[in-house]
Design an enzyme around this catalytic site. Structure first.
Site, mmCIF file in Angstrom:
data_model
loop_
_atom_site.group_PDB
_atom_site.id
_atom_site.type_symbol
_atom_site.label_atom_id
_atom_site.label_comp_id
_atom_site.label_asym_id
_atom_site.label_seq_id
_atom_site.Cartn_x
_atom_site.Cartn_y
_atom_site.Cartn_z
ATOM 1 N N GLY A 104 -14.962 41.558 28.265
ATOM 2 C CA GLY A 104 -15.377 41.628 29.672
ATOM 3 C C GLY A 104 -16.399 42.735 29.861
ATOM 4 N NE ARG A 135 -12.772 37.805 28.422
ATOM 5 C CZ ARG A 135 -12.437 39.077 28.498
ATOM 6 N NH1 ARG A 135 -12.083 39.724 27.413
ATOM 7 N NH2 ARG A 135 -12.442 39.707 29.666
ATOM 8 C CG ASP A 190 -6.545 45.226 22.005
ATOM 9 O OD1 ASP A 190 -6.455 46.046 21.094
ATOM 10 O OD2 ASP A 190 -5.734 44.303 22.200
ATOM 11 C CB THR A 223 -11.100 47.948 28.515
ATOM 12 O OG1 THR A 223 -10.314 47.298 29.519
ATOM 13 C CG2 THR A 223 -10.263 49.026 27.887
ATOM 14 C CG ASP A 279 -7.613 45.937 31.827
ATOM 15 O OD1 ASP A 279 -8.196 45.863 32.922
ATOM 16 O OD2 ASP A 279 -7.169 44.941 31.225
ATOM 17 C CG ASP A 297 -5.692 48.024 27.718
ATOM 18 O OD1 ASP A 297 -6.848 48.226 27.289
ATOM 19 O OD2 ASP A 297 -5.250 46.880 27.931
ATOM 20 N NE ARG A 323 -5.681 39.611 29.672
ATOM 21 C CZ ARG A 323 -5.493 38.321 29.998
ATOM 22 N NH1 ARG A 323 -4.356 37.731 29.722
ATOM 23 N NH2 ARG A 323 -6.439 37.648 30.591
HETATM 24 O O1 F6P Z 1 -11.621 43.165 30.327
HETATM 25 C C1 F6P Z 1 -10.307 43.201 30.793
HETATM 26 C C2 F6P Z 1 -10.185 42.359 32.006
HETATM 27 O O2 F6P Z 1 -10.900 42.971 33.030
HETATM 28 C C3 F6P Z 1 -8.744 42.074 32.408
HETATM 29 O O3 F6P Z 1 -8.203 43.008 33.280
HETATM 30 C C4 F6P Z 1 -8.841 40.697 33.008
HETATM 31 O O4 F6P Z 1 -7.628 39.998 32.894
HETATM 32 C C5 F6P Z 1 -9.918 40.068 32.211
HETATM 33 O O5 F6P Z 1 -10.763 41.092 31.793
HETATM 34 C C6 F6P Z 1 -10.708 39.006 32.951
HETATM 35 O O6 F6P Z 1 -11.618 38.445 32.075
HETATM 36 P P1 F6P Z 1 -12.718 37.371 32.415
HETATM 37 O O7 F6P Z 1 -13.920 38.121 32.865
HETATM 38 O O8 F6P Z 1 -12.959 36.689 31.118
HETATM 39 O O9 F6P Z 1 -12.200 36.485 33.496
#
Ligand code: F6P
Length: 340
Positions: A10, A70, A101, A123, A125, A127, A169
């Site tokens: 992301g 991704r 991660d 990230t 997040d 984490d 997440r």
């Molecule tokens: O990168 C982590 C995150 O922001 C998570 O918190 C979330 O679930 C995910 O990405 C969303 O990803 P996407 O942009 O692929 O919908």
């Protein structure tokens, strides 16, 4: 020397600051190849050369000038082989992978295959283990806190309950700190499940006393009664994650049903990730980028840059991905003081 850099997973505010830091601190004998669209660009050999001019002023811009995806090159042998072939075809002497991660896991695997790799943890997040913060997180907390601030006044005016969903997440860092900063009346995060009846108890107490309520919850929060997290099980990415989203709506309906209070839900989602980075994230991204290039110049590969107590250091890439950095109970207990 030829160094490839890529941004995976992301997007998040501060990625461009890292790219700029890497390019600006490269010595004259280093050519930088910006690999497009994360690991996907190493499958298809899509890249652009990055010069000083290309990165001029980009640290204040959100997202990533390289694009991201991704794509997981280790999801099948063909993709992995393509990546290995292209590292050779592009004559990359080193590779800097900027990501969370998943991206760091790919970087660690390539490193164990003998490639010269550096990881930069990213990230919203927050984490990733063994770094105090990842860049992007600070911006996300600020955006989240601002949104929750705004939801207070409308919830109070209408004597309503507003349930606001933030990204996160596995780890509830964004929700906890945005909620704490903005004074959410209940904070629900994946690390500390609660039953529906406990949540409803909080709602009754708060509504009787104050007549309105703002509940901040992370997308990965799951009430104890639910078997699975709420999301789209048909949308699974290459790393095996389902697309999360919808717990705020679910919980708002349950609360409305059980209490009859007027309840609304709001999903902040990608708003938290978009736009210009805070000064903190610009600086952290810049310091990470410069340190990543220092490691390349020192030929100190297989490392992940990290922030430890204000200093930029490095640790083996595996340390970043060994476990998820979750919110500890002591911190959640502090937040609980302000519930209700
Ligand atoms: O990168 C982590 C995150 O922001 C998570 O918190 C979330 O679930 C995910 O990405 C969303 O990803 P996407 O942009 O692929 O919908």
């Amino acid at each position: 020397m030829r160094v490839g850099i890529l941004t995976g997973g992301g997007d998040c505010p501060g990625l461009n600051a890292v790219i700029r830091g890497i390019v600006k601190s490269a010595s004259d004998d280093i050519e930088i190849l910006g690999i497009k669209h994360g690991w996907q660009g190493l499958v298809t050999a899509e890249y652009r050369t990055l010069t000083d001019d290309d990165v001029e002023g980009i640290h204040i811009i959100g997202g990533t000038i390289l694009g991201t995806s991704r794509t997981n090159p280790f999801s099948n042998d063909k993709l992995r082989q393509k990546v290995e072939d292209n590292i050779k075809a592009l004559e990359l002497d080193a590779l800097i992978g900027i990501g969370g991660d998943d991206t760091l896991t790919v970087a660690a695997k390539l490193s164990s295959l003998g490639y010269r790799v550096i990881g930069v943890p990213k990230t919203i997040d927050n984490d990733v283990s063994n770094t105090d913060y990842t860049f992007g997180y600070h911006t996300a907390v600020n955006v989240g806190a601002d949104a929750i601030d705004r939801l207070h006044s409308t919830a109070r005016s209408h004597r309503r309950i507003v349930v606001v969903e933030l990204m996160g997440r596995d780890a509830g860092w964004i929700t906890l700190e945005a909620g704490l900063a903005a004074g959410a009346h209940l904070i629900l995060i994946p690390e500390f499940p609660m039953t529906i009846s406990e949540i409803v108890d909080y709602v009754h107490k708060r509504m009787k006393k104050h007549g309105y309520m703002v509940i901040a919850l992370a997308e990965g929060f799951k009430p104890t009664e639910l078997e699975n997290v709420v999301g789209d099980k048909n949308e699974i990415d290459a790393f095996g994650h389902i697309r999360l989203g919808g717990i705020a709506h679910y919980l708002a309906e349950v609360i409305k049903d059980k209490t009859q209070y007027d309840t609304r839900s709001v999903v902040l989602g990608h708003l938290l990730r978009g736009g210009t980075p805070t000064a903190f994230d610009r600086i952290l991204g810049t310091r990470f980028g410069v340190h990543a290039m220092e490691l390349v110049i020192r030929k100190d590969f297989g490392r992940m840059v990290a922030l430890k107590g204000g200093d930029i250091v490095s640790v083996p890439i595996e340390y970043g991905i060994a476990t998820k950095k979750l919110v500890p109970y002591e911190y959640y207990r502090l937040a609980q003081i302000f519930f209700g």
